[in-house]
Enzyme design. Structure first.
Site, PDB file in Angstrom:
ATOM      1  N   HIS A 152       0.866  -1.181   0.000  1.00 40.86           N
ATOM      2  CA  HIS A 152       0.000   0.000   0.000  1.00 40.86           C
ATOM      3  C   HIS A 152       0.902   1.229   0.000  1.00 40.86           C
ATOM      4  O   HIS A 152       1.715   1.414   0.905  1.00 40.86           O
ATOM      5  CB  HIS A 152      -0.914   0.020   1.220  1.00 40.86           C
ATOM      6  CG  HIS A 152      -1.878   1.165   1.208  1.00 40.86           C
ATOM      7  ND1 HIS A 152      -3.123   1.085   0.602  1.00 40.86           N
ATOM      8  CD2 HIS A 152      -1.780   2.427   1.708  1.00 40.86           C
ATOM      9  CE1 HIS A 152      -3.744   2.247   0.732  1.00 40.86           C
ATOM     10  NE2 HIS A 152      -2.955   3.068   1.399  1.00 40.86           N
ATOM     11  N   CYS A 153       0.735   2.066  -1.017  1.00 37.56           N
ATOM     12  CA  CYS A 153       1.605   3.228  -1.181  1.00 37.56           C
ATOM     13  C   CYS A 153       0.880   4.496  -0.742  1.00 37.56           C
ATOM     14  O   CYS A 153      -0.126   4.879  -1.345  1.00 37.56           O
ATOM     15  CB  CYS A 153       2.042   3.361  -2.643  1.00 37.56           C
ATOM     16  SG  CYS A 153       3.158   4.762  -2.929  1.00 37.56           S
ATOM     17  N   PRO A 154       1.361   5.174   0.304  1.00 37.47           N
ATOM     18  CA  PRO A 154       0.690   6.405   0.748  1.00 37.47           C
ATOM     19  C   PRO A 154       0.833   7.549  -0.252  1.00 37.47           C
ATOM     20  O   PRO A 154       0.004   8.463  -0.264  1.00 37.47           O
ATOM     21  CB  PRO A 154       1.403   6.733   2.062  1.00 37.47           C
ATOM     22  CG  PRO A 154       2.737   6.074   1.959  1.00 37.47           C
ATOM     23  CD  PRO A 154       2.512   4.833   1.161  1.00 37.47           C
TER      24      PRO A 154
END
Length: 363
Positions: A152-154
């Site tokens: 999951h990439c912020p």
């Protein structure tokens, strides 16, 4: 219920802060390069035109791939991986883990699943209430199971997985190209401003050009390491999760279980048609549920070849093929060849068993 709903809305709103920050930096870099550098600083018309054309090409590709990475929804497991209603109720009523696993094994009989938990059990998500397909993981930030989840990439406020992994790689590539182009073309004017050789230029242009070089160089260094790492992952056909925790098959963990060779690994992400590799359009192979695997593990517990003195019957052991000789099997072939062995013998792989041929003599 209301406070929980409000808290969740606040979390979703705060999650967009990194994306908004990147968008503001990109907008400022566009203004600083086009207006302050090309219009106010560069005096040569030919150089202005050349710089603006190349800049806008890299800018468009960067924004396009970034947009696709952000707004491409992650794929979820299909309904076939959900437990039937009766089995689901039975599973929820059961308190013993052994009985729950029996229910899952029956439900997974006809599913193309070849990976297990570390303990050899069926991978099941209690939150989403689905049997996890191979390479699928639950994302706590997105609160869903994501097919071939990478991380999951912020910075994109999205989960990177099967549906947008190619877009994420292109986003890294074009952002690196964007920063490299800016740093390379701004460097000479950065030096001139630093040595006060362009005193006639506006002071605000000097600030923008100096700061633009620092920002481009800083992002270039950070993106280069991340881009190099993900290129290595693509070449090995691994996700970030699988790089830290190898997938577990019937014969145990195997970090190279999904590797098909460098060329085929690249094609898994970018597709067969090279003309689309550099475009942020979906061309990845497969459906995100089933993945071809290779047969590389040898069952060390299998007895070696034996020749019996009884000439009426002898046994000859046929050794498995070496890694370089192994044929790549699709999931359909694996399902056909293994059949019920997947369910009733989860601890062993039919692909890795030593085959024994019995030959009866004519005498």
């Amino acid at each position: 219920m209301a406070p929980t709903h409000v808290l969740r809305c606040c979390q979703r709103g705060l999650a967009w802060i990194p994306v908004i920050f990147i968008a503001m930096v990109v907008c400022w870099s566009y203004y600083a390069y086009v207006v302050e550098l090309c219009i106010f600083t560069i005096t040569s018309i030919g150089k202005q035109v050349a710089y603006l054309i190349l800049f806008h090409l890299s800018f468009i590709m960067f924004v396009w791939s970034y947009w696709k990475t952000i707004f491409t929804r992650p794929n979820n497991p299909s309904k076939e991986f959900c437990l039937p209603k009766a089995e689901k109720e039975h599973y929820e009523k059961e308190e013993r883990p052994e009985s729950q696993q029996e229910i899952l094994w029956r439900a997974a009989t006809n599913l193309p699943i070849y990976t297990r938990t570390g303990a050899g059990a069926i991978r099941y998500c209690d939150r989403c209430q689905v049997i996890k397909p191979d390479r699928c993981h639950h994302c706590s930030a997105c609160d869903m199971c994501v097919l071939k989840m990478d991380h999951h990439c912020p910075w994109v406020n999205n989960c990177v997985g099967f549906s947008n992994y190619k877009f994420f790689i292109l986003f890294l590539a074009y952002s690196l190209l964007y920063c490299l182009f800016i740093a390379a073309t701004v460097l000479q004017y950065f030096i001139k401003f630093w040595t006060n050789d362009l005193q006639e230029t506006h002071s605000h242009a000097k600030f923008h050009v100096l700061f633009l070089f620092f920002v481009a160089a800083m992002f270039c260094i950070s993106i280069l390491s991340l881009f190099s790492y993900h290129l290595w992952l693509v070449g090995k056909n691994r996700s970030t999760i699988e790089a830290f925790r190898a997938p577990v098959f019937r014969t145990g963990s195997d970090k190279n279980g999904f590797s098909l060779g460098f060329r085929k690994n690249i094609a898994q992400v970018f597709g067969d048609q090279k003309k689309y590799w550099l475009l942020p359009v979906f061309t990845s192979q497969g459906d995100g549920v089933t993945f071809p695997t290779r047969l590389v593990n040898i069952d060390v517990e299998q007895p070696t070849a034996t020749l019996h003195p009884d000439h009426s019957k002898s046994e000859v052991t046929v050794s498995p093929l070496s890694e370089s000789q192994n044929r790549l099997l699709s999931n359909e072939q694996l399902t056909k060849s293994m059949g019920d062995h997947v369910v009733h013998n989860p601890g062993k792989s039919a692909s890795n068993d030593t085959t024994t041929l019995s030959m009866e003599s004519e005498s």
